[in-house]
Design an enzyme around this catalytic site. Structure first.
Site, short mmCIF file in Angstrom:
data_model
loop_
_atom_site.label_atom_id
_atom_site.label_comp_id
_atom_site.label_asym_id
_atom_site.label_seq_id
_atom_site.Cartn_x
_atom_site.Cartn_y
_atom_site.Cartn_z
N ARG C 26 -27.92 -5.54 -1.68
CA ARG C 26 -27.83 -5.26 -0.26
C ARG C 26 -29.15 -5.55 0.46
NH1 ARG C 26 -25.77 -2.27 3.90
NH2 ARG C 26 -27.35 -1.03 4.94
N PHE C 41 -22.38 0.34 1.28
CA PHE C 41 -23.18 1.23 0.43
C PHE C 41 -22.58 1.41 -0.95
CE2 PHE C 41 -20.84 4.16 3.14
CZ PHE C 41 -20.39 5.15 2.29
N ARG C 45 -20.91 7.98 -10.06
CA ARG C 45 -20.73 9.34 -10.60
C ARG C 45 -20.26 9.26 -12.05
NH1 ARG C 45 -16.85 8.51 -12.72
NH2 ARG C 45 -14.67 8.47 -12.14
N HIS C 120 -10.69 -3.32 -8.85
CA HIS C 120 -11.38 -2.66 -9.96
C HIS C 120 -11.89 -3.68 -10.97
CE1 HIS C 120 -9.30 1.55 -9.60
NE2 HIS C 120 -9.71 1.09 -8.45
N GLU C 139 -16.59 1.52 -14.86
CA GLU C 139 -15.60 1.00 -13.91
C GLU C 139 -16.25 0.83 -12.55
OE1 GLU C 139 -11.11 2.34 -13.32
OE2 GLU C 139 -12.43 3.39 -11.91
N ASN C 148 -11.40 3.79 0.91
CA ASN C 148 -12.05 4.84 0.15
C ASN C 148 -11.70 6.22 0.71
OD1 ASN C 148 -14.05 5.84 -1.79
ND2 ASN C 148 -15.11 6.52 0.06
N ILE C 153 -8.63 11.45 -0.40
CA ILE C 153 -7.58 12.39 -0.04
C ILE C 153 -6.49 12.41 -1.11
CG2 ILE C 153 -5.76 12.89 1.65
CD1 ILE C 153 -8.61 13.18 2.70
N HIS C 155 -6.66 11.59 -4.13
CA HIS C 155 -7.17 12.13 -5.38
C HIS C 155 -7.12 13.66 -5.38
CE1 HIS C 155 -10.46 13.30 -8.19
NE2 HIS C 155 -9.78 12.46 -8.94
#
Lengths: 211, 211, 211, 211
Positions: C26, C41, C45, C120, C139, C148, C153, C155
């Site tokens: 970036r 961005f 995790r 993915h 991944e 996103n 939501i 998820h």
């Protein structure tokens, strides 16, 4: 039972805020380029839970009085290049209006028996929590790199021997303390020269950047 | 004319990546809790443009040969608690497969005349840029805190006097170098004790956390 | 018993390294000022332990096969401003030489029944651990902000209903998916205009900086 | 001539401090696990010098009056998942005692003609500089992700056309604004369900951690 995460959260917050504030001081000095920054770097930490429990037990502090009676749950360390900088940092902390100083302890003029040297301040720092303002005790230690270096060693040993370091190791520790002290002395000797050099250095860099 | 931002971008990227990698090593050691981490902390920087120009001029390096002939445009410093850790860090760097070592210089066995001590490695580090892979020279310096402390002082003075430090200041510098050296020696003396203490410390913390 | 801290450490390390690498991409785009950055961005995790256990149970994966059979223990998300940027990011990932792509799944051309859209990639990323090199599955999800937004939501709801979302809520979710999709469509419509604007913007800033 | 680095330093400091403070709020909510955090993420920036000069020229503000007359030199953005969260964030900001609110502008009830929606607060924030306390104006914008997404697009276009966006592009922008608005509406519809899901999610994670 105690929810440590929740209890320690405002302490962590206070440490994070003070770190960013004191690092900002350093940046301001570097930008001004006319005077040397007395702050070399800043670290912070929350006391590990095991150490809190040990100390509470040793000093007989009930867990519900930790907040008022254990002053170093939140700790910030300011490291300086020269012994002379410590005084400048203390003055600078005294001038701030975003917290109140509760106590000062000068272990530089009055070195601890073990050889420990540093300047300690305990402040009352206001944290805005989701339940309202909360005033937190935070201990700020101001030291040279050599003082800090030695202190981390002593701390590990105190821990190992549960506060009772054997005589022969105490002797070696004192030798290390002296070596750290001598390094600080030698540094002070060439201080004037170095300060001038750093100001020249910074000015050159600045000129460069504006071309 | 040279676009420094664009020229230095892959160097900054390499420094950022190596910092995160070596800090990761530290974390792995701390997690394992059976052995002491040889890495105390890691810093990195791009050589300031003014210093690049000075050095290029001094060493007669044309700007379009900087990439291959100036090995410290990107620099990473690994600081250790004990002299003995330096060797461990060097071995650990040699074992990695994500870059190639080009050169090693051992200024610990062979201290520089000035008193400078450190272990240097020059590596060729592959950065993936938006124009494809680019291999960058990076200098890694491995030192104790005392060595580093002394070196920053010397660096400021060399800069001030454009490489020609007056005799009397050289003398003081050597006294400081000796004091730094003695501190390292004293630390090595109590090393065994401290290492044991740190492992005990970490285990206790871990037990605490799992309760 | 499983030591999760130790098991997950190299996954955390891989995520940290890839985040810094893609954020570097970036920066390079922003510096070049001739083309728009396709990366808005980057986040990353490690899968929470509770979700690992749930998924392992659901998919019948023994804990000692997690490493090879659970591909999203480490996850990185790349967010784009426009649907068109996703393709550019995928190409850019394919060109890199610091990891190997194991699998690609295009849920943009082939939207999932639920309304889920994203691209993915599963990569094999080499981490240098203190025990040697270790290849880790990571991944990478590439999405627009709207995709996103909707996915987070979905998820939460899947989690609440243990995978069986009631019919009426599914309907509402699909309405939200459509709204997200329409936002992306509208953005694509004004894309050309915005890209030009951003390049102009960046050039002006650059000129400013050099004054 | 103006030294921008020195002039902007306290603004950068204020932004850094407020970011860490509002991110701390988010952490506190996540820790409490009984209520949903109204803060999704927080960003901050100093206005680029070119934009300061443009705006000063457009609004006829002399450079020595920037401090009092340009309210968005320092800007902080708080992003929310749901429109309903904006109100919670505003209340939370009003309760704080570490700064003073100077002005509030509600562009949610009163959408701007262009389609712009957000809640703005201008605060007077005390920074402790090396020259003493300095009160700085900071603009805090509170928005949903969809509102923010749309606003960044509008901002680029305004810039390109120097404030005069052509009719046909305004039409497309309004379509995008509507799409963003509809996404927020749909999200609000499923809000109750999602909030419950997130609380359940967090509790499970917490249980896991304490095992």
């Amino acid at each position: 039972m105690m929810n440590w995460d929740v209890f320690l959260a405002p302490y962590q917050q206070a440490v994070d805020e003070i770190k960013i504030k004191l690092r900002g001081v350093r940046k301001q000095y570097n930008m001004s380029s006319t005077s040397h920054t007395p702050i070399e770097f800043v670290t912070g930490r929350i006391k590990p839970i095991s150490s809190i429990l040990d100390k509470a037990h040793r000093k007989n502090i009930p867990l519900d009085e930790l907040e008022t009676r254990m002053q170093d749950l939140a700790g910030v360390r300011v490291m300086c290049q020269f012994v002379e900088d410590i005084d400048a940092v203390v003055k600078l902390i005294r001038r701030r209006k975003d917290f109140e100083i509760i106590e000062e302890r000068d272990y530089i003029t009055n070195e601890k028996r073990s050889g420990y040297r540093a300047y300690h301040l305990v402040i009352k720092y206001p944290v805005q929590t989701i339940g309202g303002e909360k005033k937190i005790l935070v201990e700020i230690q101001v030291k040279t790199l050599a003082m800090n270096f030695w202190a981390t060693i002593e701390h590990s040993l105190l821990y190992k021997y549960s506060g009772e370091i054997p005589e022969d190791i105490i002797d070696r520790l004192q030798n290390a303390a002296e070596a750290a002290f001598r390094l600080d002395e030698e540094m002070s000797q060439i201080r004037g020269e170095v300060l001038e050099a750093q100001v020249i250095f910074r000015k050159k860099e600045e000129e460069q950047r504006s071309h």
